[in-house]
Each structure stands twice: as C-alpha cells, then as structure tokens.
Design a protein around this motif. Structure first.
Motif, PDB file in Angstrom:
ATOM      1  N   LEU A 113       4.415  -1.049   3.327  1.00  0.00           N
ATOM      2  CA  LEU A 113       3.500   0.848   3.249  1.00  0.00           C
ATOM      3  C   LEU A 113       4.429   1.621   3.334  1.00  0.00           C
ATOM      4  O   LEU A 113       5.754   1.869   3.814  1.00  0.00           O
ATOM      5  CB  LEU A 113       3.160   0.647   4.722  1.00  0.00           C
ATOM      6  CG  LEU A 113       2.197   1.185   4.865  1.00  0.00           C
ATOM      7  CD1 LEU A 113       0.841   1.614   4.322  1.00  0.00           C
ATOM      8  CD2 LEU A 113       1.698   1.386   6.660  1.00  0.00           C
ATOM      9  N   ASN A 114       4.111   2.525   1.840  1.00  0.00           N
ATOM     10  CA  ASN A 114       4.575   4.035   2.181  1.00  0.00           C
ATOM     11  C   ASN A 114       3.873   4.891   1.989  1.00  0.00           C
ATOM     12  O   ASN A 114       2.710   4.941   1.799  1.00  0.00           O
ATOM     13  CB  ASN A 114       4.908   4.498   0.908  1.00  0.00           C
ATOM     14  CG  ASN A 114       6.337   4.828  -0.039  1.00  0.00           C
ATOM     15  OD1 ASN A 114       5.382   5.834   0.948  1.00  0.00           O
ATOM     16  ND2 ASN A 114       6.635   5.649  -1.282  1.00  0.00           N
ATOM     17  N   LEU A 115       4.384   5.807   2.887  1.00  0.00           N
ATOM     18  CA  LEU A 115       3.669   7.050   3.898  1.00  0.00           C
ATOM     19  C   LEU A 115       4.621   8.421   3.217  1.00  0.00           C
ATOM     20  O   LEU A 115       4.592   9.396   4.571  1.00  0.00           O
ATOM     21  CB  LEU A 115       3.266   6.238   5.484  1.00  0.00           C
ATOM     22  CG  LEU A 115       2.305   5.484   6.473  1.00  0.00           C
ATOM     23  CD1 LEU A 115       2.162   4.944   6.660  1.00  0.00           C
ATOM     24  CD2 LEU A 115       0.740   6.316   5.217  1.00  0.00           C
ATOM     25  N   ASN A 116       5.192   8.128   3.091  1.00  0.00           N
ATOM     26  CA  ASN A 116       6.249   9.169   2.905  1.00  0.00           C
ATOM     27  C   ASN A 116       5.523  10.284   2.220  1.00  0.00           C
ATOM     28  O   ASN A 116       4.830  10.519   1.676  1.00  0.00           O
ATOM     29  CB  ASN A 116       7.252   8.967   1.494  1.00  0.00           C
ATOM     30  CG  ASN A 116       8.404   7.585   1.367  1.00  0.00           C
ATOM     31  OD1 ASN A 116       8.513   7.618   2.669  1.00  0.00           O
ATOM     32  ND2 ASN A 116       8.887   7.483   0.779  1.00  0.00           N
ATOM     33  N   ASN A 117       6.167  11.746   2.733  1.00  0.00           N
ATOM     34  CA  ASN A 117       6.037  12.955   2.625  1.00  0.00           C
ATOM     35  C   ASN A 117       4.164  13.074   3.048  1.00  0.00           C
ATOM     36  O   ASN A 117       3.557  13.579   2.632  1.00  0.00           O
ATOM     37  CB  ASN A 117       6.242  13.089   1.019  1.00  0.00           C
ATOM     38  CG  ASN A 117       7.760  13.414   1.032  1.00  0.00           C
ATOM     39  OD1 ASN A 117       8.388  13.414   1.587  1.00  0.00           O
ATOM     40  ND2 ASN A 117       7.483  12.476  -0.062  1.00  0.00           N
ATOM     41  N   ASN A 118       3.903  13.004   4.354  1.00  0.00           N
ATOM     42  CA  ASN A 118       2.871  13.228   4.768  1.00  0.00           C
ATOM     43  C   ASN A 118       3.322  14.169   5.614  1.00  0.00           C
ATOM     44  O   ASN A 118       4.143  15.188   6.332  1.00  0.00           O
ATOM     45  CB  ASN A 118       1.867  11.989   5.214  1.00  0.00           C
ATOM     46  CG  ASN A 118       1.149  11.278   4.375  1.00  0.00           C
ATOM     47  OD1 ASN A 118       0.519  11.524   3.503  1.00  0.00           O
ATOM     48  ND2 ASN A 118       2.159  10.200   3.369  1.00  0.00           N
ATOM     49  N   LYS A 119       2.098  14.373   7.491  1.00  0.00           N
ATOM     50  CA  LYS A 119       2.172  14.755   7.998  1.00  0.00           C
ATOM     51  C   LYS A 119       2.015  14.617   9.172  1.00  0.00           C
ATOM     52  O   LYS A 119       1.789  14.736  10.638  1.00  0.00           O
ATOM     53  CB  LYS A 119       1.268  16.555   8.179  1.00  0.00           C
ATOM     54  CG  LYS A 119       1.529  16.703   6.852  1.00  0.00           C
ATOM     55  CD  LYS A 119       0.642  18.372   6.680  1.00  0.00           C
ATOM     56  CE  LYS A 119       0.340  19.031   5.499  1.00  0.00           C
ATOM     57  NZ  LYS A 119      -0.253  20.221   5.247  1.00  0.00           N
ATOM     58  N   ALA A 133       1.274  -1.138  -0.045  1.00  0.00           N
ATOM     59  CA  ALA A 133       0.027  -0.144  -0.477  1.00  0.00           C
ATOM     60  C   ALA A 133       0.942   1.355  -0.310  1.00  0.00           C
ATOM     61  O   ALA A 133       2.263   1.098   0.828  1.00  0.00           O
ATOM     62  CB  ALA A 133      -1.082  -0.072   1.772  1.00  0.00           C
ATOM     63  N   SER A 134       0.350   2.368  -1.137  1.00  0.00           N
ATOM     64  CA  SER A 134       1.164   3.179  -0.772  1.00  0.00           C
ATOM     65  C   SER A 134       0.321   4.568  -0.511  1.00  0.00           C
ATOM     66  O   SER A 134      -0.906   4.610  -0.985  1.00  0.00           O
ATOM     67  CB  SER A 134       1.960   2.991  -2.122  1.00  0.00           C
ATOM     68  OG  SER A 134       2.559   4.795  -2.509  1.00  0.00           O
ATOM     69  N   PHE A 135       0.197   5.650  -0.271  1.00  0.00           N
ATOM     70  CA  PHE A 135      -0.128   6.280   0.552  1.00  0.00           C
ATOM     71  C   PHE A 135       0.553   8.282   0.383  1.00  0.00           C
ATOM     72  O   PHE A 135       0.726   9.203   1.242  1.00  0.00           O
ATOM     73  CB  PHE A 135      -0.557   6.643   1.834  1.00  0.00           C
ATOM     74  CG  PHE A 135      -1.659   5.368   2.371  1.00  0.00           C
ATOM     75  CD1 PHE A 135      -3.196   5.729   1.692  1.00  0.00           C
ATOM     76  CD2 PHE A 135      -1.504   4.528   1.988  1.00  0.00           C
ATOM     77  CE1 PHE A 135      -3.880   4.951   2.002  1.00  0.00           C
ATOM     78  CE2 PHE A 135      -2.137   3.491   2.668  1.00  0.00           C
ATOM     79  CZ  PHE A 135      -3.364   3.279   2.250  1.00  0.00           C
ATOM     80  N   GLN A 136       2.314   7.757  -0.328  1.00  0.00           N
ATOM     81  CA  GLN A 136       2.785   9.068  -0.965  1.00  0.00           C
ATOM     82  C   GLN A 136       2.289  10.363  -1.133  1.00  0.00           C
ATOM     83  O   GLN A 136       1.287  10.633  -1.931  1.00  0.00           O
ATOM     84  CB  GLN A 136       3.649   8.471  -2.025  1.00  0.00           C
ATOM     85  CG  GLN A 136       4.594   7.964  -1.363  1.00  0.00           C
ATOM     86  CD  GLN A 136       5.843   7.910  -2.129  1.00  0.00           C
ATOM     87  OE1 GLN A 136       7.138   8.709  -2.211  1.00  0.00           O
ATOM     88  NE2 GLN A 136       5.973   7.738  -3.970  1.00  0.00           N
TER      89      GLN A 136
END
Length: 221
Positions: free
Chosen positions: A56-62, A35-38
């Motif tokens: 799991l990709n959560l790069n560049n969020n807050k 899953a990716s949510f970049q």
C-alpha cells in the motif's frame, strides 16, 4: 461500462496516483494485492480493508493519524507513508508488516512498534529541519525480533549514549543510519555505537572495520 464495473472488485492492482482524492476508502476488493494512492489530498487511512492487500502506497498525502484495521489487513507487508503529517507511529502496529516507510513526516514520538514483530525495514528519515524531529528513541521493543535496517537520518537525536542504549534490544539489527543527526558529529561516534550494538554490521552505510571492533572491545574491557 457494466462489464468494467462487474470486474472492478476482482482487480489485483489499483493505481490512483495524482488525483484529488481525500480518502482511500473503497468497498472491499477481495483480490486486491497492490494499491497506490500517491500525491492526493488523503487525510485519513480509515476504510482500507482488503484481505489480500500486500503493498500500500500512500506517499505525499495529508494524513495526520494512522488508523489501520489489523484484522482486515492481515497480509499487508509493505506500507509507504512518506511525506505526510504523522506526528506519531500510533496505529501502525501491524504484525505482518515487513517494510515501513515514514520519511518526511512530522514524527516526534514512537509508539505501537512493539506490535511490529515481522518488521525488517523501518525508515524514519527527517530533513534535519522541519520533518521527523525525533529526539528520543523511546518506543523500540525487544518484540521487534525481525528488524534489520533502521534509518534515522536527519532526525534530532542528540544524546548518543542514552539513546543508543534504547535500540540495544533489537536482536537482528544490522544496518543503522544516523547521518546528519547531532550525534553523528560526536567524537568516537562509531566506536560508541558498536560498543552498544555488537551485532551491527553497517553504520551510515559504512561497514565496521576489524580495527573499530577491536577498539570497541578494548574500551569495554
């Protein structure tokens, strides 16, 4: 559309990059593996519970705080959290995790790492100015028996001798990056590192030479 909705929970992959999502929480997807949510506006990691999820990709969020349910994420092996607002590694002690990417956060403290018994690669890179201002290597543990590669580039590690001793406990460490840190400018920097971490093969991507190992041996005797 009813057919798409019926198949939704059965998907093995999910890509939701470049949206305006504030949460990655979804109903459990029993077959989801990647899953990716970049590049969203996600602020929390709560509600991610997919039993087969591996990447799991959560790069560049807050995201300011990591809250993962290890029981619900038993297969998670790769976690990307670059470019968020984490100040600590608390909540990231996931026993099956093998690769953890935390570059360009706001880290000042390491904790819960003793639970990362399968971790092989750990990226904690800062930019030398505002991100990942780690000054201390407190938090590493002898339980981290699999860690082979540690990237601390651009952090604020400034006391070489006391800090390098804190990662002597990592039995499998082979590659270490300390480039662009205050300690990397010290005289005899490479010799001091290899004196303390004998099993290390590379420092800042340069392999230790036989001459460096010999010098470290002589200094130690």
């Amino acid at each position: 559309s009813s057919g798409i909705n019926a198949e939704w929970p059965l998907r093995p992959g999910l890509k939701a990059d470049n949206n305006r999502l504030t949460s990655a929480a979804l109903p459990q997807m029993p077959y989801l593996q990647r899953a990716s949510f970049q590049n969203n506006g996600i602020t929390t990691t709560e509600g991610i519970s997919h039993p087969l999820l591996e990447v799991l990709n959560l790069n560049n969020n807050k995201i300011t705080e990591a809250k993962f349910d290890g029981e619900a994420l038993k297969k998670l092996s790769v976690l990307e959290l670059r470019g968020n607002q984490l100040t600590s590694t608390a909540g990231l002690g996931l026993p099956k995790l093998q690769r953890l990417y935390l570059g360009e956060n706001l880290l000042t403290q390491l904790s819960d790492l003793e639970k990362c018994v399968s971790l092989k690669i750990l990226h904690l890179r800062g930019d030398g100015e505002t991100t990942n201002q780690l000054e201390s290597l407190d938090g590493f543990s002898k339980n981290m028996v699999a860690l082979q590669y540690l990237n601390l580039r651009g952090t604020k590690i400034s006391a070489l001798k006391p800090e390098i001793k804190k990662i002597k406990c990592l039995p499998m460490l082979r590659g270490l990056i300390l480039k662009d840190t205050p300690v990397s400018k010290e005289e005899e920097y490479r010799i001091e590192v290899i004196m303390n971490i004998r099993n290390l093969e590379r420092l800042d991507k340069d392999i230790f030479t036989d001459e460096e190992r010999q010098e470290a041996q002589e200094v130690n005797t």
